[in-house]
Design a protein around this motif. Structure first.
Motif, short mmCIF file in Angstrom:
data_model
loop_
_atom_site.label_atom_id
_atom_site.label_comp_id
_atom_site.label_asym_id
_atom_site.label_seq_id
_atom_site.Cartn_x
_atom_site.Cartn_y
_atom_site.Cartn_z
N ARG A 249 0.84 -1.21 0.00
CA ARG A 249 0.00 0.00 0.00
C ARG A 249 0.86 1.25 0.00
NH1 ARG A 249 -3.93 -2.75 4.54
NH2 ARG A 249 -5.30 -3.86 3.06
N ILE A 250 1.92 1.23 0.79
CA ILE A 250 2.80 2.40 0.86
C ILE A 250 3.62 2.53 -0.41
CG2 ILE A 250 4.75 3.42 2.09
CD1 ILE A 250 3.65 1.98 4.62
N ALA A 251 4.18 1.41 -0.88
CA ALA A 251 5.02 1.44 -2.08
C ALA A 251 4.24 1.94 -3.29
CB ALA A 251 5.58 0.04 -2.35
N ARG A 252 2.96 1.60 -3.35
CA ARG A 252 2.13 2.03 -4.48
C ARG A 252 2.11 3.55 -4.60
NH1 ARG A 252 -2.10 -0.67 -3.05
NH2 ARG A 252 -1.36 -2.51 -4.17
N TYR A 253 2.03 4.24 -3.47
CA TYR A 253 1.99 5.71 -3.51
C TYR A 253 3.38 6.33 -3.62
CZ TYR A 253 -2.98 5.78 -3.14
OH TYR A 253 -4.31 5.63 -3.45
N ALA A 254 4.40 5.55 -3.31
CA ALA A 254 5.77 6.01 -3.53
C ALA A 254 6.12 5.97 -5.01
CB ALA A 254 6.74 5.13 -2.74
N MET A 255 5.41 5.14 -5.77
CA MET A 255 5.72 4.95 -7.19
C MET A 255 4.66 5.54 -8.11
SD MET A 255 7.34 1.07 -7.23
CE MET A 255 5.80 0.29 -6.70
N LEU A 256 3.88 6.48 -7.63
CA LEU A 256 2.85 7.10 -8.47
C LEU A 256 3.46 7.72 -9.72
CD1 LEU A 256 0.66 9.03 -5.87
CD2 LEU A 256 0.02 6.93 -7.09
N ASP A 257 2.75 7.60 -10.84
CA ASP A 257 3.20 8.29 -12.04
C ASP A 257 2.66 9.71 -12.04
OD1 ASP A 257 0.53 8.25 -12.91
OD2 ASP A 257 0.83 6.51 -14.21
N GLU A 258 2.88 10.43 -13.13
CA GLU A 258 2.50 11.84 -13.17
C GLU A 258 1.01 12.06 -13.09
OE1 GLU A 258 2.57 12.19 -18.09
OE2 GLU A 258 4.00 13.30 -16.85
N ASN A 259 0.22 11.03 -13.34
CA ASN A 259 -1.23 11.15 -13.28
C ASN A 259 -1.81 10.76 -11.92
OD1 ASN A 259 -1.51 11.88 -16.09
ND2 ASN A 259 -1.06 9.74 -16.59
N GLY A 260 -0.95 10.39 -11.00
CA GLY A 260 -1.40 9.97 -9.69
C GLY A 260 -1.94 11.13 -8.86
N PRO A 261 -2.68 10.81 -7.79
CA PRO A 261 -3.28 11.85 -6.95
C PRO A 261 -2.27 12.52 -6.02
CG PRO A 261 -3.68 9.69 -5.99
CD PRO A 261 -3.00 9.45 -7.32
N THR A 262 -2.63 13.66 -5.53
CA THR A 262 -1.84 14.33 -4.50
C THR A 262 -2.81 14.99 -3.51
OG1 THR A 262 0.02 15.85 -4.08
CG2 THR A 262 -1.63 16.56 -5.70
N GLY A 263 -2.36 15.13 -2.27
CA GLY A 263 -3.23 15.72 -1.25
C GLY A 263 -4.34 14.80 -0.81
N LYS A 264 -4.12 13.48 -0.93
CA LYS A 264 -5.15 12.51 -0.59
C LYS A 264 -4.81 11.78 0.72
CE LYS A 264 -7.97 10.88 -3.13
NZ LYS A 264 -9.45 11.05 -3.21
N PHE A 265 -5.86 11.32 1.39
CA PHE A 265 -5.76 10.42 2.54
C PHE A 265 -6.39 9.11 2.09
CE2 PHE A 265 -7.70 9.53 7.01
CZ PHE A 265 -6.70 8.61 7.29
N VAL A 266 -5.62 8.03 2.07
CA VAL A 266 -6.13 6.79 1.50
C VAL A 266 -6.00 5.64 2.50
CG1 VAL A 266 -5.71 7.41 -0.90
CG2 VAL A 266 -3.91 6.28 0.41
N SER A 267 -6.99 4.77 2.49
CA SER A 267 -6.98 3.57 3.33
C SER A 267 -7.64 2.44 2.56
CB SER A 267 -7.72 3.82 4.64
OG SER A 267 -7.84 2.61 5.38
N GLU A 268 -6.84 1.54 2.04
CA GLU A 268 -7.38 0.40 1.30
C GLU A 268 -8.05 -0.59 2.24
OE1 GLU A 268 -4.36 -1.22 -1.20
OE2 GLU A 268 -4.04 0.67 -2.26
N GLU A 269 -7.68 -0.56 3.52
CA GLU A 269 -8.37 -1.41 4.49
C GLU A 269 -9.79 -0.91 4.70
OE1 GLU A 269 -6.97 -3.24 8.62
OE2 GLU A 269 -7.58 -1.15 8.84
N TYR A 270 -9.94 0.41 4.83
CA TYR A 270 -11.25 1.01 5.04
C TYR A 270 -12.12 0.90 3.79
CZ TYR A 270 -14.81 4.56 6.08
OH TYR A 270 -15.98 5.22 6.27
N ASN A 271 -11.52 1.13 2.64
CA ASN A 271 -12.26 1.10 1.38
C ASN A 271 -11.42 0.35 0.34
OD1 ASN A 271 -13.59 1.61 -1.06
ND2 ASN A 271 -14.26 3.63 -0.42
N PRO A 272 -11.55 -0.97 0.26
CA PRO A 272 -10.73 -1.76 -0.67
C PRO A 272 -10.88 -1.38 -2.13
CG PRO A 272 -11.82 -3.17 0.95
CD PRO A 272 -12.44 -1.81 1.07
N GLU A 273 -12.02 -0.83 -2.50
CA GLU A 273 -12.26 -0.54 -3.92
C GLU A 273 -11.55 0.71 -4.40
OE1 GLU A 273 -16.39 -0.51 -4.82
OE2 GLU A 273 -16.70 -2.60 -4.24
#
Length: 245
Positions: A215-239
């Motif tokens: 989960r952490i690595a995914r956001y470390a490797m975001l491409d230029e189209n990835g989000p910024t300023g987000k709070f994310v929890s795949e446990e809370y919302n898997p989708e």
């Protein structure tokens, strides 16, 4: 080869995140409060054939230590591509709003909030030299005010009057940081690794370090189209990973 600094990376989630980023071809500066522990972690990774890793002594609660780490890494590279602010403490239990002392709050905030500020500000110049800089602040669903106030939440009866406010403050810092860096190549996000079985919670967690690291690595490797300023929890919302602030 992209270069990554991970604080608190000699064990548990930080260590697994380092492993996964190394497997993806990154060079990792493995931050550890105790250098010997960091060096032991590096040797373990190298024994797995993951050689692009180096231990860095850094205590995020100590300004001198952070400055020394900045000088150390700055002497090795002119740029840093990813900063993962992973180091954190729980503050111990119980944490009652009417009983927890100010010193207990101060100790937790010193690491979980002020430590992130120290490290981010110390390394921002190296990050600016990267064409695709990424900052990941390791947060927690426990820092969501909305979730904490919701009686239907699974964790509603699990209150930590010290730890939870520290993560809420970290989330607000993430918002402010992402705002200041808007319009630049930076991607700045707060990521909840989930309730993971580690020393941090006496292995009471239900998730694995492998899931958390991914989960952490995914956001470390975001491409230029990835989000910024987000709070994310795949446990809370898997989708979608969306979680209310």
């Amino acid at each position: 080869m992209k270069k990554v600094l991970i604080t608190g990376a000699n064990k548990s989630i930080g260590f697994e995140t380092a492993r996964q980023l190394l497997q993806q071809g990154h060079f990792v500066y493995l931050g550890s409060r105790d250098l010997e522990n960091g060096q032991a972690a590096v040797q373990q990774l190298k024994a797995e054939g993951l050689n692009h890793v180096e231990a860095i002594q850094i205590d995020v609660s100590d300004s001198d230590s952070v400055r020394a780490a900045r000088m150390d890494i700055g002497g090795k590279t002119e740029s840093l591509d990813v900063l993962i602010n992973n180091a954190g403490i729980s503050g111990g239990m119980p944490q009652k709003a009417l009983e927890a002392g100010v010193d207990q709050y101060r100790k937790v905030f010193e690491t979980n909030v002020f430590g992130v500020v120290r490290v981010t500000q110390a390394f921002i110049d190296l990050l600016r030299n990267s064409p695709e800089p990424r900052i990941v602040n390791v947060s927690s669903s426990q820092g969501s005010l909305t979730v904490a106030a919701d009686p239907s939440s699974f964790y509603y009866d699990h209150k930590g009057a010290v730890y939870q406010p520290s993560k809420s403050a970290l989330n607000m810092y993430t918002i402010a940081l992402a705002y200041e860096l808007r319009g630049t190549p930076f991607k700045v996000n707060a990521v909840d690794p989930g309730f993971v079985a580690t020393d941090f919670n006496n292995h009471r967690g239900t998730g694995t370090v492998q899931e958390a690291g991914a989960r952490i690595a995914r956001y470390a490797m975001l491409d230029e189209n990835g989000p910024t300023g987000k709070f994310v929890s795949e446990e809370y919302n898997p989708e979608t990973g969306d979680i209310p602030w």
